[in-house]
Motif scaffolding. Structure first.
Motif, PDB file in Angstrom:
ATOM      1  N   LEU A  54       0.827  -1.200   0.000  1.00 43.37           N
ATOM      2  CA  LEU A  54       0.000   0.000   0.000  1.00 43.37           C
ATOM      3  C   LEU A  54       0.867   1.259   0.000  1.00 43.37           C
ATOM      4  O   LEU A  54       0.584   2.209  -0.741  1.00 43.37           O
ATOM      5  CB  LEU A  54      -0.935   0.006   1.207  1.00 43.37           C
ATOM      6  CG  LEU A  54      -1.792   1.253   1.380  1.00 43.37           C
ATOM      7  CD1 LEU A  54      -2.764   1.392   0.216  1.00 43.37           C
ATOM      8  CD2 LEU A  54      -2.523   1.211   2.697  1.00 43.37           C
ATOM      9  N   ILE A  55       1.917   1.269   0.789  1.00 44.90           N
ATOM     10  CA  ILE A  55       2.803   2.435   0.847  1.00 44.90           C
ATOM     11  C   ILE A  55       3.499   2.659  -0.491  1.00 44.90           C
ATOM     12  O   ILE A  55       3.566   3.787  -0.989  1.00 44.90           O
ATOM     13  CB  ILE A  55       3.820   2.273   1.995  1.00 44.90           C
ATOM     14  CG1 ILE A  55       3.094   2.348   3.329  1.00 44.90           C
ATOM     15  CG2 ILE A  55       4.905   3.334   1.912  1.00 44.90           C
ATOM     16  CD1 ILE A  55       3.934   1.986   4.520  1.00 44.90           C
ATOM     17  N   VAL A  56       3.982   1.601  -1.102  1.00 47.74           N
ATOM     18  CA  VAL A  56       4.620   1.718  -2.419  1.00 47.74           C
ATOM     19  C   VAL A  56       3.603   2.204  -3.448  1.00 47.74           C
ATOM     20  O   VAL A  56       3.916   3.069  -4.283  1.00 47.74           O
ATOM     21  CB  VAL A  56       5.247   0.370  -2.841  1.00 47.74           C
ATOM     22  CG1 VAL A  56       5.675   0.402  -4.293  1.00 47.74           C
ATOM     23  CG2 VAL A  56       6.410   0.023  -1.932  1.00 47.74           C
ATOM     24  N   TYR A  57       2.384   1.685  -3.406  1.00 50.11           N
ATOM     25  CA  TYR A  57       1.341   2.113  -4.330  1.00 50.11           C
ATOM     26  C   TYR A  57       1.040   3.601  -4.167  1.00 50.11           C
ATOM     27  O   TYR A  57       0.985   4.346  -5.151  1.00 50.11           O
ATOM     28  CB  TYR A  57       0.067   1.291  -4.106  1.00 50.11           C
ATOM     29  CG  TYR A  57      -1.120   1.784  -4.900  1.00 50.11           C
ATOM     30  CD1 TYR A  57      -1.238   1.471  -6.244  1.00 50.11           C
ATOM     31  CD2 TYR A  57      -2.105   2.571  -4.308  1.00 50.11           C
ATOM     32  CE1 TYR A  57      -2.317   1.931  -6.997  1.00 50.11           C
ATOM     33  CE2 TYR A  57      -3.180   3.039  -5.047  1.00 50.11           C
ATOM     34  CZ  TYR A  57      -3.282   2.722  -6.385  1.00 50.11           C
ATOM     35  OH  TYR A  57      -4.338   3.188  -7.104  1.00 50.11           O
ATOM     36  N   LEU A  58       0.833   4.044  -2.929  1.00 56.01           N
ATOM     37  CA  LEU A  58       0.471   5.446  -2.690  1.00 56.01           C
ATOM     38  C   LEU A  58       1.583   6.402  -3.123  1.00 56.01           C
ATOM     39  O   LEU A  58       1.320   7.421  -3.777  1.00 56.01           O
ATOM     40  CB  LEU A  58       0.115   5.667  -1.219  1.00 56.01           C
ATOM     41  CG  LEU A  58      -1.197   5.044  -0.770  1.00 56.01           C
ATOM     42  CD1 LEU A  58      -1.411   5.270   0.718  1.00 56.01           C
ATOM     43  CD2 LEU A  58      -2.358   5.594  -1.568  1.00 56.01           C
ATOM     44  N   PHE A  59       2.820   6.107  -2.768  1.00 55.96           N
ATOM     45  CA  PHE A  59       3.905   6.991  -3.162  1.00 55.96           C
ATOM     46  C   PHE A  59       4.183   6.912  -4.662  1.00 55.96           C
ATOM     47  O   PHE A  59       4.550   7.922  -5.278  1.00 55.96           O
ATOM     48  CB  PHE A  59       5.164   6.712  -2.345  1.00 55.96           C
ATOM     49  CG  PHE A  59       5.114   7.338  -0.992  1.00 55.96           C
ATOM     50  CD1 PHE A  59       5.234   8.710  -0.846  1.00 55.96           C
ATOM     51  CD2 PHE A  59       4.931   6.560   0.132  1.00 55.96           C
ATOM     52  CE1 PHE A  59       5.170   9.286   0.405  1.00 55.96           C
ATOM     53  CE2 PHE A  59       4.868   7.134   1.385  1.00 55.96           C
ATOM     54  CZ  PHE A  59       4.986   8.504   1.528  1.00 55.96           C
ATOM     55  N   GLY A  60       4.001   5.752  -5.258  1.00 55.89           N
ATOM     56  CA  GLY A  60       4.142   5.639  -6.709  1.00 55.89           C
ATOM     57  C   GLY A  60       3.092   6.455  -7.446  1.00 55.89           C
ATOM     58  O   GLY A  60       3.395   7.154  -8.420  1.00 55.89           O
ATOM     59  N   MET A  61       1.829   6.370  -6.987  1.00 55.30           N
ATOM     60  CA  MET A  61       0.771   7.162  -7.598  1.00 55.30           C
ATOM     61  C   MET A  61       1.012   8.650  -7.383  1.00 55.30           C
ATOM     62  O   MET A  61       0.766   9.464  -8.274  1.00 55.30           O
ATOM     63  CB  MET A  61      -0.600   6.770  -7.036  1.00 55.30           C
ATOM     64  CG  MET A  61      -1.075   5.415  -7.458  1.00 55.30           C
ATOM     65  SD  MET A  61      -0.971   5.071  -9.222  1.00 55.30           S
ATOM     66  CE  MET A  61      -1.789   6.453  -9.918  1.00 55.30           C
ATOM     67  N   TRP A  62       1.474   9.012  -6.208  1.00 50.24           N
ATOM     68  CA  TRP A  62       1.766  10.408  -5.896  1.00 50.24           C
ATOM     69  C   TRP A  62       2.827  10.944  -6.861  1.00 50.24           C
ATOM     70  O   TRP A  62       2.663  12.024  -7.436  1.00 50.24           O
ATOM     71  CB  TRP A  62       2.224  10.500  -4.440  1.00 50.24           C
ATOM     72  CG  TRP A  62       2.569  11.849  -3.953  1.00 50.24           C
ATOM     73  CD1 TRP A  62       1.751  12.938  -3.898  1.00 50.24           C
ATOM     74  CD2 TRP A  62       3.825  12.253  -3.428  1.00 50.24           C
ATOM     75  NE1 TRP A  62       2.439  13.991  -3.371  1.00 50.24           N
ATOM     76  CE2 TRP A  62       3.706  13.607  -3.070  1.00 50.24           C
ATOM     77  CE3 TRP A  62       5.033  11.604  -3.224  1.00 50.24           C
ATOM     78  CZ2 TRP A  62       4.755  14.324  -2.521  1.00 50.24           C
ATOM     79  CZ3 TRP A  62       6.072  12.312  -2.666  1.00 50.24           C
ATOM     80  CH2 TRP A  62       5.932  13.653  -2.322  1.00 50.24           C
ATOM     81  N   LEU A  63       3.891  10.190  -7.062  1.00 53.35           N
ATOM     82  CA  LEU A  63       4.961  10.598  -7.975  1.00 53.35           C
ATOM     83  C   LEU A  63       4.463  10.657  -9.421  1.00 53.35           C
ATOM     84  O   LEU A  63       4.765  11.609 -10.160  1.00 53.35           O
ATOM     85  CB  LEU A  63       6.142   9.638  -7.858  1.00 53.35           C
ATOM     86  CG  LEU A  63       7.363   9.973  -8.689  1.00 53.35           C
ATOM     87  CD1 LEU A  63       7.969  11.282  -8.227  1.00 53.35           C
ATOM     88  CD2 LEU A  63       8.378   8.860  -8.573  1.00 53.35           C
ATOM     89  N   ALA A  64       3.678   9.676  -9.826  1.00 50.75           N
ATOM     90  CA  ALA A  64       3.148   9.659 -11.195  1.00 50.75           C
ATOM     91  C   ALA A  64       2.208  10.836 -11.440  1.00 50.75           C
ATOM     92  O   ALA A  64       2.258  11.477 -12.506  1.00 50.75           O
ATOM     93  CB  ALA A  64       2.429   8.345 -11.462  1.00 50.75           C
ATOM     94  N   LEU A  65       1.363  11.167 -10.468  1.00 47.50           N
ATOM     95  CA  LEU A  65       0.435  12.283 -10.638  1.00 47.50           C
ATOM     96  C   LEU A  65       1.154  13.624 -10.655  1.00 47.50           C
ATOM     97  O   LEU A  65       0.762  14.536 -11.392  1.00 47.50           O
ATOM     98  CB  LEU A  65      -0.639  12.244  -9.556  1.00 47.50           C
ATOM     99  CG  LEU A  65      -1.639  11.106  -9.704  1.00 47.50           C
ATOM    100  CD1 LEU A  65      -2.502  10.982  -8.462  1.00 47.50           C
ATOM    101  CD2 LEU A  65      -2.491  11.311 -10.937  1.00 47.50           C
TER     102      LEU A  65
END
Length: 93
Positions: A54-65
């Motif tokens: 979940l943490i990797v997903y959230l920070f990955g989405m944050w960086l992508a956005l």
């Protein structure tokens, strides 16, 4: 009987500028959906989803956005299309 259909024509640059602005308006809705997506994950069924995922997903989405919004901002700012935001010569705004 109806007359001939009138076809509206927009210049290519104006059309692209409008689509970039539409993408900028839709990005927060898209981001909200992506950030709420983990609420629908099945945490109890031994699928191996851990909080670290979940943490990797959230920070990955944050960086992508952030990257996507920077790209859209760049395209809106530096495209040769509609420049209604910048004053023209002799404009006393």
């Amino acid at each position: 009987m109806n007359g001939p259909r009138r076809i509206e024509y927009l210049e290519r640059d104006t059309y692209r500028q409008r689509r970039y602005r539409d993408a900028a308006r839709a990005l927060p809705v898209f981001a909200t959906i992506l950030f709420f997506l983990p609420l629908f994950w099945d945490w109890e069924a031994g699928t191996g989803i851990r909080p670290s995922v979940l943490i990797v997903y959230l920070f990955g989405m944050w960086l992508a956005l952030i990257s996507l919004s920077a790209l859209i901002s760049y395209l809106i700012r530096f495209s040769d299309g509609d420049s209604r935001d910048s004053p023209t010569e002799g404009d006393d705004r």
